[in-house]
Every structure is written in structure tokens, then in C-alpha cells.
Design an enzyme around this catalytic site. Structure first.
Site, PDB file in Angstrom:
ATOM      1  N   ASP A   1      75.114 -58.167 -68.424  1.00 18.39           N
ATOM      2  CA  ASP A   1      74.988 -59.619 -68.448  1.00 18.39           C
ATOM      3  C   ASP A   1      76.205 -60.182 -69.184  1.00 18.39           C
ATOM      4  OD1 ASP A   1      72.502 -59.104 -67.393  1.00 18.39           O
ATOM      5  OD2 ASP A   1      71.374 -60.177 -68.937  1.00 18.39           O
TER       6      ASP A   1
ATOM      7  N   HIS B   1      75.674 -50.772 -67.933  1.00 21.51           N
ATOM      8  CA  HIS B   1      75.198 -49.911 -66.857  1.00 21.51           C
ATOM      9  C   HIS B   1      76.327 -49.572 -65.892  1.00 21.51           C
ATOM     10  CE1 HIS B   1      70.765 -50.553 -67.718  1.00 21.51           C
ATOM     11  NE2 HIS B   1      71.356 -51.458 -68.484  1.00 21.51           N
TER      12      HIS B   1
ATOM     13  N   SER C   1      80.592 -57.812 -77.037  1.00 14.95           N
ATOM     14  CA  SER C   1      81.970 -57.419 -76.801  1.00 14.95           C
ATOM     15  C   SER C   1      82.314 -57.565 -75.327  1.00 14.95           C
ATOM     16  CB  SER C   1      82.226 -56.002 -77.296  1.00 14.95           C
ATOM     17  OG  SER C   1      83.613 -55.785 -77.415  1.00 14.95           O
TER      18      SER C   1
END
Length: 278
Positions: A88, A145, A247
Site C-alpha cells: 500500500d 509482498h 519507507s
């Protein structure tokens, strides 16, 4: 002088690593009063939707870091076709790796060689390929992911500074992603070589991977290279790592990516969302 430039300039003399480690210690505090106050304040400040989490009770987490890297319920982030977003966040930049250079922000480019820790051979794999950068703000889900299925071949820890990686800093600190501490993960995929670079930042206490646990911070600030004799295979959409505080992930692909129509720099994306096809 703009506020964004001033924000970038005042970071140069700051003790980046010391500040980050102090915040890391606070984020690992297990005292219920302190921990719960931090978590509740964060949820209010950033509007975190706890209904998406496997554990929706904010007080159930042992530490702030456990809350921050919380798992999401199955199906909350469906995995789309093609190349998908690893996290996200905001798709800050994407496009072609031209003459070995990646776009950081308007007017700022940096080299694939520098990003990959000075590895000339690795950088040549991505000449004419594509890249995409996803910035994770504090309010985002912080597990990373796989954008494609792949087999891990090498991991490289590259020491560096810990500048903030928000929009203000990317506009004014040249070569930011190639200056900050980072973890370079090389994968072989059916679409060719892929590098996933997890970039550290100010007050990011640690970077973890699913195969080696917590990697940063390291006690010695030397470049470290680890190859894997036993293949580590991760399928598209599988978790590969996580940030303890926000980050950036920079992805490099050896083949050109046909990015999805309508994508623009700064677009909000979710993990599993299609970014295009290789």
C-alpha cells in the site's frame, strides 16, 4: 526558500541512525500504558482502519511495532493479474530505466548501479528495463509482498544515511534512494531478473525479511552480500518483508513493463493492485 527544501536541508546534520534507534526502542516498549497510548494516538492521527486487521483490538498487540506491522485479513487485498503493487502506498515514480538511470523526482535521476550497491554486473541486467517506486506513508499497511513470483538468489545489505523519503525530501536530496541504508533482494522470475530494494529512512527502526528475520540495523556498517544455495521460492502476492515504520520499495525489472492506463506519478495504490504487464 520553500518549506520542503528547508525540511530537506535540516536533515543533513541530524544523527540519522541515533534518532532511528531511539525511536525503535520506544516502538518496542511493552509497558501497556505507554504502548497503548502510542497505538491509540497513531490510529486517531492517521485514521487507521482496524477492521481490515486480523486482530482488530489495538490493545492486543504486544508492542507498537507489532501493531504497525499488523497482518490483514484474507481477501482484503486481492491479487490482480500481471505485475502487482508490492505494498500500500503511493506510486511515486515509474517508467523506463534509460541509460541506466531511474527517475527519483522531477529533475532528479539516480543510477541503477548506485542503487544496487555499486554492482555493475547487476545493473547491466536492467538496461532498457523498467522500474517502479512505491512510497509507504506512516498510515499505510507495512508488509511488503511479491509483485511477481520469483526465486531469491542474493541479498545485499548496503549501508548509508537515513534521510526521510517523503515527497519533500525526494525533490531536494539528490540520489536519495542510492544514499540511504537499504536491502537489495535479487530474484529470478519467469519474466527475467527482478530486484526489490527496501530503502531505510529516518526513524525506520528495522527492515525484516521472511527468510532471514530482522536485517537492519546491523552492528557493522559494511556492505554485506549473501547468496542462497538453497532456492527460496516466493509466489506472487506472498509476503517477502516488512518495515518497522514507513519507507520505500524500488523495483527494477529487466524487461519493459506495459504500465496500466491511467497510472500517474503520485497515484495511490494498494498491495495486489495491477500495475501493468511485462
Amino acid at each position: 526558500m520553500s518549506l520542503s527544501k528547508l525540511f530537506a536541508l535540516i536533515q543533513y546534520p541530524l544523527p540519522h541512525h541515533l534518532l532511528s534507534r531511539l525511536v525503535g526502542q520506544l516502538a518496542e516498549c511493552r509497558h501497556p500504558v505507554i504502548k497503548n497510548a502510542l497505538v491509540r494516538t497513531f490510529i486517531r492521527r492517521f485514521g487507521v482502519d482496524m477492521a481490515e486487521a486480523v486482530e482488530p483490538d489495538p490493545t492486543a498487540y504486544a508492542t507498537f511495532n507489532d501493531f504497525f506491522t499488523r497482518a490483514l485479513k484474507d481477501g482484503v487485498r486481492p491479487i490482480s493479474e500481471g505485475l502487482v503493487s508490492p505494498a500500500d502506498g503511493r506510486l511515486s515514480q515509474f517508467g523506463t530505466i534509460e541509460a541506466g538511470q531511474l527517475m527519483q523526482a522531477k529533475g532528479h535521476r539516480f543510477s541503477a548501479e548506485a542503487l544496487l550497491g555499486g554492482d555493475v554486473e547487476a545493473a547491466t541486467r536492467y538496461l532498457g528495463g523498467s522500474f517502479a517506486t512505491v512510497y509507504l506513508s506512516p498510515s499505510d499497511y507495512h508488509r511488503v509482498h511479491m509483485p511477481l513470483s520469483g526465486t531469491l538468489t542474493e541479498m545485499v545489505y548496503v549501508p548509508g544515511r537515513l534521510f526521510s523519503v517523503n515527497a519533500a525530501t525526494t525533490e531536494h536530496v539528490a540520489g536519495l534512494f542510492a544514499r540511504n541504508e537499504r536491502l537489495v533482494c535479487h530474484f529470478d522470475t519467469e519474466q527475467g531478473p527482478m530486484a526489490m530494494v527496501l530503502v531505510g529512512a529516518m526513524i525506520v527502526a528495522a527492515i525484516e525479511t521472511v527468510w532471514a528475520g530482522q536485517i537492519t540495523p546491523l552492528p557493522k556498517g559494511d556492505l554485506q552480500r549473501i547468496r542462497f544455495d538453497t532456492p527460496i521460492r516466493l509466489e506472487k502476492g506472498a509476503e517477502m518483508g516488512r518495515f518497522k515504520l514507513g519507507s520505500t520499495v524500488v523495483m527494477a525489472f529487466s524487461e519493459p513493463v506495459d504500465f496500466a492506463d491511467g497510472l500517474e506519478p503520485g497515484a495511490k495504490v494498494q498491495m495486489g493492485q495491477s500495475l501493468g504487464a511485462i
